[in-house]
Design an enzyme around this catalytic site. Structure first.
Site, PDB file in Angstrom:
ATOM      1  N   GLY A 250       0.875  -1.164  -0.043  1.00 42.42           N
ATOM      2  CA  GLY A 250      -0.152   0.063  -0.041  1.00 42.42           C
ATOM      3  C   GLY A 250       0.992   1.148   0.044  1.00 42.42           C
ATOM      4  N   SER A 251       0.277   2.346   0.660  1.00 45.08           N
ATOM      5  CA  SER A 251       0.979   3.549   0.393  1.00 45.08           C
ATOM      6  C   SER A 251       2.098   3.766   1.574  1.00 45.08           C
ATOM      7  CB  SER A 251       0.053   4.642   0.670  1.00 45.08           C
ATOM      8  OG  SER A 251      -0.525   4.525   1.999  1.00 45.08           O
ATOM      9  N   GLU A 272       5.695  -3.570   0.647  1.00 48.39           N
ATOM     10  CA  GLU A 272       5.728  -3.192  -0.562  1.00 48.39           C
ATOM     11  C   GLU A 272       5.026  -1.852  -0.817  1.00 48.39           C
ATOM     12  OE1 GLU A 272       7.370  -4.805  -2.587  1.00 48.39           O
ATOM     13  OE2 GLU A 272       7.698  -7.018  -1.832  1.00 48.39           O
ATOM     14  N   CYS A 306       2.412   0.539  -8.538  1.00 44.58           N
ATOM     15  CA  CYS A 306       3.467   0.884  -7.746  1.00 44.58           C
ATOM     16  C   CYS A 306       4.907   1.032  -8.887  1.00 44.58           C
ATOM     17  CB  CYS A 306       3.850   0.079  -6.602  1.00 44.58           C
ATOM     18  SG  CYS A 306       3.720  -1.792  -7.007  1.00 44.58           S
ATOM     19  N   GLU A 407       3.840  10.522  -6.085  1.00 43.18           N
ATOM     20  CA  GLU A 407       3.370   9.274  -6.718  1.00 43.18           C
ATOM     21  C   GLU A 407       2.024   9.671  -7.174  1.00 43.18           C
ATOM     22  OE1 GLU A 407       2.527   5.489  -4.572  1.00 43.18           O
ATOM     23  OE2 GLU A 407       3.309   4.657  -6.277  1.00 43.18           O
TER      24      GLU A 407
HETATM   25  P1  NAD Z   1      -3.542   2.484   1.634  1.00 43.42           P
HETATM   26  O1  NAD Z   1      -2.112   2.249   2.216  1.00 43.42           O
HETATM   27  O2  NAD Z   1      -4.481   3.604   2.150  1.00 43.42           O
HETATM   28  O3  NAD Z   1      -4.468   1.129   1.913  1.00 43.42           O
HETATM   29  C1  NAD Z   1      -3.764  -0.024   1.547  1.00 43.42           C
HETATM   30  C2  NAD Z   1      -4.161  -1.192   2.558  1.00 43.42           C
HETATM   31  O4  NAD Z   1      -3.980  -0.549   3.942  1.00 43.42           O
HETATM   32  C3  NAD Z   1      -5.691  -1.205   2.534  1.00 43.42           C
HETATM   33  O5  NAD Z   1      -6.008  -2.484   2.840  1.00 43.42           O
HETATM   34  C4  NAD Z   1      -6.293  -0.392   3.759  1.00 43.42           C
HETATM   35  O6  NAD Z   1      -7.418  -0.704   4.378  1.00 43.42           O
HETATM   36  C5  NAD Z   1      -4.919  -0.471   4.760  1.00 43.42           C
HETATM   37  N1  NAD Z   1      -4.784   0.351   5.975  1.00 43.42           N
HETATM   38  C6  NAD Z   1      -5.149   1.802   5.437  1.00 43.42           C
HETATM   39  N2  NAD Z   1      -4.712   2.546   6.584  1.00 43.42           N
HETATM   40  C7  NAD Z   1      -4.404   1.484   7.598  1.00 43.42           C
HETATM   41  C8  NAD Z   1      -3.784   1.648   8.893  1.00 43.42           C
HETATM   42  N3  NAD Z   1      -3.652   2.829   9.720  1.00 43.42           N
HETATM   43  N4  NAD Z   1      -3.270   0.521   9.635  1.00 43.42           N
HETATM   44  C9  NAD Z   1      -3.150  -0.554   8.792  1.00 43.42           C
HETATM   45  N5  NAD Z   1      -3.878  -0.790   7.609  1.00 43.42           N
HETATM   46  C10 NAD Z   1      -4.430   0.281   6.772  1.00 43.42           C
HETATM   47  O7  NAD Z   1      -3.033   2.544   0.117  1.00 43.42           O
HETATM   48  P2  NAD Z   1      -4.063   2.887  -1.258  1.00 43.42           P
HETATM   49  O8  NAD Z   1      -4.146   4.255  -1.252  1.00 43.42           O
HETATM   50  O9  NAD Z   1      -5.171   2.022  -0.985  1.00 43.42           O
HETATM   51  O10 NAD Z   1      -3.026   2.216  -1.994  1.00 43.42           O
HETATM   52  C11 NAD Z   1      -2.412   3.100  -3.011  1.00 43.42           C
HETATM   53  C12 NAD Z   1      -0.929   2.774  -2.722  1.00 43.42           C
HETATM   54  O11 NAD Z   1      -0.483   1.589  -2.521  1.00 43.42           O
HETATM   55  C13 NAD Z   1      -0.122   3.612  -3.611  1.00 43.42           C
HETATM   56  O12 NAD Z   1       0.800   4.544  -2.970  1.00 43.42           O
HETATM   57  C14 NAD Z   1       0.999   2.577  -4.172  1.00 43.42           C
HETATM   58  O13 NAD Z   1       2.199   2.814  -4.549  1.00 43.42           O
HETATM   59  C15 NAD Z   1       1.042   1.245  -3.178  1.00 43.42           C
HETATM   60  N6  NAD Z   1       1.120  -0.085  -3.881  1.00 43.42           N
HETATM   61  C16 NAD Z   1       2.360  -0.585  -3.765  1.00 43.42           C
HETATM   62  C17 NAD Z   1       2.488  -1.619  -4.274  1.00 43.42           C
HETATM   63  C18 NAD Z   1       3.873  -2.605  -4.295  1.00 43.42           C
HETATM   64  O14 NAD Z   1       3.771  -3.840  -4.647  1.00 43.42           O
HETATM   65  N7  NAD Z   1       4.848  -2.069  -3.781  1.00 43.42           N
HETATM   66  C19 NAD Z   1       1.517  -2.654  -5.009  1.00 43.42           C
HETATM   67  C20 NAD Z   1       0.283  -1.923  -4.875  1.00 43.42           C
HETATM   68  C21 NAD Z   1      -0.130  -0.430  -4.278  1.00 43.42           C
END
Ligand code: NAD
Length: 503
Positions: A250-251, A272, A306, A407
């Protein structure tokens, strides 16, 4: 827990499955009965009401996962070979259901069906089979030791490889099924148990995957599926003292929150995270391959990737030609609903995210970049209510411009001209990220020099985002910790125990 769906009966059943969670072998609703809405990003309609897990639900899921680790239980006593067969069976079931799973993720995340059919699903199947093969090959060592004399004899010393324990997998919305499987497969191969939490936008395919794990025959409690908001359910998993490892995609800000929450019991964390990947074109490159590769790098998965090649550096002699051809390619991409025949690019995940991407385009232009093509949300039939953004090419952004550092996570690529290898290397490495990078050249020495000097988890030469279940995938710098889809990943799910026996 009602399901609202304008879709086929098949999808109706899948949406219905996503209205419950799976804990300890039972389909359940959230304690307190709260739900949140899941939308179809192609038209904004609500397609399902999904349980909003509370900390008490997370406690139940973690307890079920821990109970399934009991020493005499069916999971810990299962032989590695049988564990491998279950993973292989799951791979067969995912392969069998390719059309159904493709449709589910396509409706839920907006991705075109063909990306699901020809990338996400086959890759998911490969990852499951790759780790199925590892179950019988996880071994410790016998270690000759030089313990000081006088201790009454010799020693037999060896290591055991044991599962790290309960794994929490927190999954993003851009490639929901594949990302879940990249975490599930090594966790199960090493004998861990798991609680999977999909992103709130895209739970449907992971509910369907959970059904397939039941059909494959995994014992109750080994795989638990919990839906919920990140800041509630995700945060509860990250700080839970019963969780031994969090694996997260995620982010960057959420990754940092997870690290802070995990500190309490010093659980292991794999991350990741994001990227701002440089795609570097030298003037001797095969430009047909470059244009196709740069378009795929920027626009596959709507740019919600990503490893999106969002910074395109082109040597000055071929800059105009590459930009012209990439612009023409971008303008020809067919936008539409992911499940519609012929769609090449779908909608973004949410209205909020679409607005954020459009804002970045405006910021880029305000800061001096020029628009070559795209730049707007399309309007008219097929787009109303959906979260679409046109494939967008910008040029001549300054090195310090925000669009060259932040990003965007949408279909936006910024092309910039360069003159020398040294100059482009400095530009490429001028980022807090280090996930993907590509170099296009026919000069083999330069290709290897660049591959060595670029600060990134992976470098592709004359190709972009080549992926395989045996290729390490992960980032340096703020792009994350650890590697997925490779042999080293197993170590991240294993503890090493040293045993010394005085003979
Ligand atoms: P996000 O971090 O908001 O959410 C991802 C996941 O984390 C979701 O399941 C969400 O419910 C959970 N989450 C949110 N807040 C949380 C917290 N405080 N504690 C624990 N879990 C929590 O990310 P997003 O905006 O949904 O996704 C986009 C981002 O993910 C982009 O920045 C992208 O680069 C990244 N990404 C990276 C990869 C990789 O392989 N490196 C792949 C896909 C996406």
């Amino acid at each position: 827990m009602t399901a609202i769906s304008p879709f086929t009966p098949l999808l109706e059943a899948d949406i219905d499955a996503a209205t419950r969670m799976f804990i300890g072998g039972e389909w359940v609703t959230a304690q307190g009965g709260e739900t949140f809405d899941v939308h179809d990003p192609a038209d904004g309609r609500v397609i399902a009401h999904v349980p909003a897990a509370q900390p008490a639900d997370v406690d139940a899921a973690v307890a079920a996962a821990r109970a399934a680790l009991a020493p005499a239980g069916p999971w810990r006593t299962m032989t590695p070979q049988v564990r491998g067969r279950l993973l292989w069976k799951l791979a067969d079931l995912v392969e069998r259901d390719v059309e159904r799973l493709s449709a589910i993720d396509s409706v839920d995340s907006g991705k075109p069906m063909d990306e699901m059919r020809y990338f996400d699903i086959p890759f998911s199947v490969d990852v499951l089979r790759y780790y199925a093969g590892w179950t019988t090959k996880i071994t410790g060592d016998t270690i000759p030791i030089s313990y000081p004399a006088g201790h009454g004899g010799t020693f037999h010393a060896y290591t055991l490889k044991e599962p790290v324990g309960v794994v929490a997998a927190i999954v993003p919305w851009n490639l929901p099924l594949l990302m879940a499987i990249k975490k599930l497969a090594p966790a199960l191969a090493t004998g861990c148990t798991i609680v999977v939490k999909p992103a709130e936008q895209t739970p449907l395919s992971i509910a369907a995957l959970t059904q397939l794990t039941i059909e494959a025959g995994f014992p109750p409690g080994v795989i638990n599926y919990v839906t919920g908001l990140g800041e509630v359910a995700g945060a509860a998993l990250s700080r839970h003292r019963g969780v031994d490892k969090v694996t997260f995609t995620g982010s960057v800000p959420t990754g940092k929150d997870i690290v802070r929450a995990a500190a309490d019991n010093l659980k292991r964390v794999s991350l990741e995270l994001g990227g701002k990947s440089p795609n570097i074109v030298f003037d001797d490159a095969d430009l047909d391959a470059v244009v196709a590769g740069a378009a795929a790098a920027a626009f596959a998965t709507q740019g919600e990737s990503c490893i999106a090649g969002s910074r395109l550096y082109v040597q000055r002699g071929v800059f105009d030609e590459v930009v012209r051809r990439l612009g023409e390619h971008a303008a020809s991409i067919r936008l539409g609903r992911g499940t519609a025949e012929g769609t090449q690019m779908g909608p973004l995940i949410s209205a909020e995210h679409r607005d954020r991407v459009l804002d970045y385009i405006k910021i880029g232009i305000d800061e001096g970049a020029e628009l070559v093509t795209g730049g707007k949300a399309p309007t008219g039939q097929g787009y109303d209510g959906g979260y679409f953004v046109e494939p967008t090419v910008l040029i001549n952004a300054a090195p310090e411009a925000r669009i060259m550092h932040e990003e965007i996570f949408g279909p936006v690529v910024s092309a910039v001209a360069f003159d020398t290898e040294e100059e482009v290397l400095a530009l490429a490495n001028n980022t807090r990220f280090g996930l993907g990078a590509a170099v296009w050249t026919k000069d083999i020495s330069r290709a290897h020099r660049m591959a060595a000097a670029i600060e990134s988890g992976q470098v592709w030469v004359n190709c972009y985002q080549a992926a395989d279940s045996a290729l390490p995938f992960g980032g340096t710098k703020e792009s994350g910790w650890g590697r997925e889809t490779c042999r080293e990943t197993l170590e991240e799910y294993l503890e090493t125990k040293t045993v010394v026996v005085a003979l």
